[in-house]
Design an enzyme around this catalytic site. Sequence first.
Site, PDB file in Angstrom:
ATOM      1  N   ASP A 136      -1.583  -4.211 -18.470  1.00  0.00           N
ATOM      2  CA  ASP A 136      -0.557  -3.154 -18.487  1.00  0.00           C
ATOM      3  C   ASP A 136      -0.477  -2.481 -19.852  1.00  0.00           C
ATOM      4  O   ASP A 136       0.600  -2.338 -20.437  1.00  0.00           O
ATOM      5  CB  ASP A 136       0.817  -3.733 -18.094  1.00  0.00           C
ATOM      6  CG  ASP A 136       0.798  -4.322 -16.690  1.00  0.00           C
ATOM      7  OD1 ASP A 136       0.034  -3.823 -15.847  1.00  0.00           O
ATOM      8  OD2 ASP A 136       1.545  -5.282 -16.444  1.00  0.00           O
TER       9      ASP A 136
ATOM     10  N   ARG B 187      -4.989  -8.330  -9.326  1.00  0.00           N
ATOM     11  CA  ARG B 187      -6.053  -9.053 -10.009  1.00  0.00           C
ATOM     12  C   ARG B 187      -6.231  -8.449 -11.378  1.00  0.00           C
ATOM     13  O   ARG B 187      -6.278  -7.224 -11.513  1.00  0.00           O
ATOM     14  CB  ARG B 187      -7.387  -8.867  -9.271  1.00  0.00           C
ATOM     15  CG  ARG B 187      -7.454  -9.449  -7.921  1.00  0.00           C
ATOM     16  CD  ARG B 187      -7.692 -10.912  -7.946  1.00  0.00           C
ATOM     17  NE  ARG B 187      -9.006 -11.276  -8.448  1.00  0.00           N
ATOM     18  CZ  ARG B 187      -9.367 -12.537  -8.687  1.00  0.00           C
ATOM     19  NH1 ARG B 187      -8.500 -13.503  -8.510  1.00  0.00           N
ATOM     20  NH2 ARG B 187     -10.583 -12.822  -9.123  1.00  0.00           N
TER      21      ARG B 187
ATOM     22  N   ASP C 150      -7.180  -0.669 -19.773  1.00  0.00           N
ATOM     23  CA  ASP C 150      -8.114  -1.194 -20.768  1.00  0.00           C
ATOM     24  C   ASP C 150      -8.194  -2.711 -20.586  1.00  0.00           C
ATOM     25  O   ASP C 150      -7.773  -3.236 -19.558  1.00  0.00           O
ATOM     26  CB  ASP C 150      -7.736  -0.737 -22.189  1.00  0.00           C
ATOM     27  CG  ASP C 150      -6.404  -1.307 -22.640  1.00  0.00           C
ATOM     28  OD1 ASP C 150      -5.850  -2.187 -21.949  1.00  0.00           O
ATOM     29  OD2 ASP C 150      -5.916  -0.884 -23.706  1.00  0.00           O
ATOM     30  N   GLU C 151      -8.706  -3.396 -21.613  1.00  0.00           N
ATOM     31  CA  GLU C 151      -8.959  -4.833 -21.442  1.00  0.00           C
ATOM     32  C   GLU C 151      -7.679  -5.660 -21.420  1.00  0.00           C
ATOM     33  O   GLU C 151      -7.693  -6.818 -21.048  1.00  0.00           O
ATOM     34  CB  GLU C 151      -9.873  -5.352 -22.560  1.00  0.00           C
ATOM     35  CG  GLU C 151     -11.342  -5.009 -22.392  1.00  0.00           C
ATOM     36  CD  GLU C 151     -11.678  -3.577 -22.789  1.00  0.00           C
ATOM     37  OE1 GLU C 151     -10.769  -2.864 -23.293  1.00  0.00           O
ATOM     38  OE2 GLU C 151     -12.827  -3.167 -22.572  1.00  0.00           O
TER      39      GLU C 151
ATOM     40  N   HIS D 235       2.566   0.886 -13.010  1.00  0.00           N
ATOM     41  CA  HIS D 235       3.368  -0.298 -13.311  1.00  0.00           C
ATOM     42  C   HIS D 235       4.845   0.077 -13.201  1.00  0.00           C
ATOM     43  O   HIS D 235       5.257   1.122 -13.715  1.00  0.00           O
ATOM     44  CB  HIS D 235       3.047  -0.800 -14.719  1.00  0.00           C
ATOM     45  CG  HIS D 235       3.793  -2.047 -15.054  1.00  0.00           C
ATOM     46  ND1 HIS D 235       3.436  -3.274 -14.521  1.00  0.00           N
ATOM     47  CD2 HIS D 235       4.883  -2.259 -15.815  1.00  0.00           C
ATOM     48  CE1 HIS D 235       4.290  -4.184 -14.957  1.00  0.00           C
ATOM     49  NE2 HIS D 235       5.172  -3.594 -15.741  1.00  0.00           N
TER      50      HIS D 235
ATOM     51  N   ARG E 249     -14.553 -14.924 -10.454  1.00  0.00           N
ATOM     52  CA  ARG E 249     -14.124 -13.551 -10.710  1.00  0.00           C
ATOM     53  C   ARG E 249     -15.322 -12.602 -10.862  1.00  0.00           C
ATOM     54  O   ARG E 249     -15.334 -11.504 -10.299  1.00  0.00           O
ATOM     55  CB  ARG E 249     -13.288 -13.517 -12.000  1.00  0.00           C
ATOM     56  CG  ARG E 249     -12.834 -12.119 -12.402  1.00  0.00           C
ATOM     57  CD  ARG E 249     -12.078 -12.153 -13.714  1.00  0.00           C
ATOM     58  NE  ARG E 249     -10.935 -13.054 -13.630  1.00  0.00           N
ATOM     59  CZ  ARG E 249      -9.747 -12.715 -13.144  1.00  0.00           C
ATOM     60  NH1 ARG E 249      -9.530 -11.489 -12.727  1.00  0.00           N
ATOM     61  NH2 ARG E 249      -8.766 -13.589 -13.104  1.00  0.00           N
TER      62      ARG E 249
ATOM     63  N   GLY F 170       0.771  -1.242   0.000  1.00  0.00           N
ATOM     64  CA  GLY F 170       0.000   0.000   0.000  1.00  0.00           C
ATOM     65  C   GLY F 170       0.798   1.285   0.000  1.00  0.00           C
ATOM     66  O   GLY F 170       0.269   2.343   0.337  1.00  0.00           O
ATOM     67  N   SER F 171       2.068   1.236  -0.423  1.00  0.00           N
ATOM     68  CA  SER F 171       2.848   2.480  -0.370  1.00  0.00           C
ATOM     69  C   SER F 171       2.353   3.496  -1.405  1.00  0.00           C
ATOM     70  O   SER F 171       2.404   4.705  -1.160  1.00  0.00           O
ATOM     71  CB  SER F 171       4.345   2.207  -0.540  1.00  0.00           C
ATOM     72  OG  SER F 171       4.655   1.869  -1.860  1.00  0.00           O
TER      73      SER F 171
ATOM     74  N   LEU G 227      -8.481  -7.257 -14.234  1.00  0.00           N
ATOM     75  CA  LEU G 227      -9.883  -6.843 -14.293  1.00  0.00           C
ATOM     76  C   LEU G 227     -10.500  -7.368 -15.587  1.00  0.00           C
ATOM     77  O   LEU G 227      -9.887  -7.308 -16.649  1.00  0.00           O
ATOM     78  CB  LEU G 227      -9.975  -5.320 -14.243  1.00  0.00           C
ATOM     79  CG  LEU G 227      -9.439  -4.680 -12.957  1.00  0.00           C
ATOM     80  CD1 LEU G 227      -9.468  -3.164 -13.071  1.00  0.00           C
ATOM     81  CD2 LEU G 227     -10.236  -5.147 -11.746  1.00  0.00           C
TER      82      LEU G 227
HETATM   83  C1  GRF Z   1       4.198  -1.197  -7.166  1.00  0.00           C
HETATM   84  O1  GRF Z   1       5.506  -1.482  -7.563  1.00  0.00           O
HETATM   85  C2  GRF Z   1       3.316  -0.974  -8.352  1.00  0.00           C
HETATM   86  O2  GRF Z   1       3.983  -0.372  -9.418  1.00  0.00           O
HETATM   87  C3  GRF Z   1       2.902  -2.366  -8.724  1.00  0.00           C
HETATM   88  O3  GRF Z   1       2.711  -3.023  -7.494  1.00  0.00           O
HETATM   89  C4  GRF Z   1       3.525  -2.403  -6.506  1.00  0.00           C
HETATM   90  C5  GRF Z   1       2.627  -1.994  -5.382  1.00  0.00           C
HETATM   91  O4  GRF Z   1       3.349  -1.474  -4.290  1.00  0.00           O
HETATM   92  N1  GRF Z   1       1.709  -2.343  -9.558  1.00  0.00           N
HETATM   93  P1  GRF Z   1       2.580  -0.764  -3.099  1.00  0.00           P
HETATM   94  O5  GRF Z   1       1.575  -1.794  -2.567  1.00  0.00           O
HETATM   95  O6  GRF Z   1       1.882   0.433  -3.644  1.00  0.00           O
HETATM   96  O7  GRF Z   1       3.620  -0.438  -2.089  1.00  0.00           O
END
Ligand code: GRF
Length: 204
Positions: free
Chosen positions: A145, A91, A141-142, A109, A65, A12-13, A93
Site C-alpha cells: 500500500d 495477495r 511498488d515493492e 486501498h 508464490r 468484485g464491486s 505481489l
Molecule cells: C475494497 O475495499 C478495496 O479498497 C480493498 O478491497 C476491497 C475490495 O472490494 N483493496 P471489492 O471486491 O472490489 O468489492
Amino acid sequence: MHFLGVLLSGRGSNFVAIADSIDAGRIPNARIAAVISNVPDAAGIKIARERGLTALVIPSRGRPRAEQEREVAAALQQYNVHLICLAGYMRLLSPWFVKQFPQRILNIHPSLLPAFPGLEAQEQAFVYGVKISGCTVHFVDEELDHGPIIVQKAVQVLDTDDEHTLAARILEQEHIAYSEAINIVLGRQFDIVGRRLRPRTEPL
Ligand code: GRF
C-alpha cells in the site's frame, strides 16, 4: 485500445464499477482483456463470466508464490494486458512481479494513505477515531500500500457511523476513484517526480 487486466479475490464491486465505466464510455478506448482470481469461488470471477469476459482462476492456496505469480504474469501477457488493476486482490505481489510491469499496476486501498495500510483499513480508521478517512488509488511498488498516489477521495466519519457504515460510504467513493485513476494513467499526461504525479505542461 487499452487492454486492462483485473486481479481480484472476492466480491468484485470495484471490478464491476470499472466494467460499468467502460461500458458507459467513461473510460474511453479501453476494454477488460482478462479478469483473474486467485480464489476459485470469488463472487467477482462469477460476475466476470456472466458478463462474457475472459475469467481465469489461478489458485494461490498451497502453492509457492513464485509459481502462481509466473502463471498470472504469463496470462496477463497472453491477453496483451498493459494496465493491471488490483481490485481486492488479497495477495502481496513479489518484487519480481512488480518489475515485470513497471508503473503498470494500480491498487485501491480503503483509507487515505499513508494512514492505515494493510487489512481492515476502514475499521482501523474508525477505531483510531479519525474524523476523515477515504480511499486511495496508487501505483503498486515493492512495499505494501505504498506507491505514488494517483487519486484520493475523502469521506467524513459521522458520529452515527460504525465501521460498516463508514466502509460502505468509502466504497461508493472507491468506485468513482478507480475509474478516474485509470483515465489519468491511460492519458499519460504526467511525470512521476519522487512520489508525486506532476501534470505535463508541454505537449508530448
Ligand atoms: C475494497 O475495499 C478495496 O479498497 C480493498 O478491497 C476491497 C475490495 O472490494 N483493496 P471489492 O471486491 O472490489 O468489492
